[in-house]
Each structure stands twice: as C-alpha cells, then as structure tokens.
Design a protein around this motif. Structure first.
Motif: not given
Length: 161
Positions: A50, A52, A112, A117, A125-126
């Motif tokens: 992940l 962020v 994306n 988060d 955006q994660q």
C-alpha cells in the motif's frame, strides 16, 4: 516518457511510525509527488504494498534529511535510495516509473484504488505499489492494462461515491 529524479526517505516518525517516503519529480513540473509506504518499496517483482499519497513537496522539502522537531511527521529522515528515473505513464489512475537507483531498480506501477485513507483528516488517496518487469519492453503489465486499469479505477470510484 519523461526523465526525472527520485528519492526514497526512511522516515522514523513518532506519531506516523516508521515508513518510507517515495518521492519523484512530476512530469513538466518542479513539484515532487510523494507516497508514504509503510513496508518500504518492494524490491521483488510482483510484491505489492500500500502506498498512500501525501502532499506534494518543493525540492527543498522533498530532499530534506535530518530531524523534524514538531508536527505529525516529527522524527528522523534518512536517505534510503535515490537516483534517476523515467516516467512512462503519469495518470491519476495508473503511474509507471522506471527507477534507476542502487536499491530500487526496475519498472514500478502505482495503481489508484479509488479509496482514501480514512484515518487521515486529509483524505489521502491509496495506491497499490508493485514492481513489474526489468524494462518496459518486458513488462507485460504495461502493455495489457491501460484500458483495464482505467475501468477498474472508475468502477471503484463509482462504488465509493
């Protein structure tokens, strides 16, 4: 295709805990895009983590190493790796970057997820960060996923609205 620079900073933050900041200069800009990666930038092909998205940085901020005394990011920043990179694709849904560092080498994808988060008041955006092939020519993912990535991004975004 855009030539650029990158840095990976090991950020031992008191509140945000240990993580790595992946930063590179955006195409046609002097601004550095930044991603916080808890487990570090993967060095094995196919390994996914992940990432962020955090706030953009000026060059001075992006390259800062040392100690931050206050704020959410208070702690120590040390260089993990840096070097040149080539940005092959830079879209909000999918980025493809070829990093040419000492430790971080090869094609990387940032996809994306359409999620944010929820812990952060800034709604970052994660992204999923993973290492692809050694070169764009060898990276099947680069060639096959442009349309699929856009479709997935829009499906997730619609689902989360």
């Amino acid at each position: 295709m855009t030539n650029s620079r990158f840095i990976v900073v090991k950020h031992d933050a008191k509140k945000a805990r240990l993580h790595y900041d992946l930063r590179f200069v955006m195409p046609n800009s002097k601004t550095w895009i930044s991603f916080a990666v808890r487990k570090g930038v993967p060095e094995k092909t196919g390994e996914k983590v992940l990432a962020v998205r955090t706030h953009d940085h000026s060059e001075e901020e992006a390259l800062f190493l040392g100690k931050l005394e206050s704020g959410y990011g208070a702690g120590t920043l040390t260089k993990y790796d840096d070097g040149q990179c080539i940005i092959y694709k830079f879209k909000s849904s999918h980025m493809v970057v070829d990093f040419k560092g000492r430790k971080i080498k090869g094609i990387y994808h940032l996809i994306n997820t359409g999620l944010f988060d929820k812990k952060s008041k800034y709604k970052h955006q994660q992204f999923i960060l993973f290492k692809g092939g050694i070169s764009v020519k060898e990276d099947i993912f680069v060639r096959q996923t442009d349309i699929v990535t856009e479709q997935i991004y829009h499906m997730i975004k619609k689902y989360n609205e």
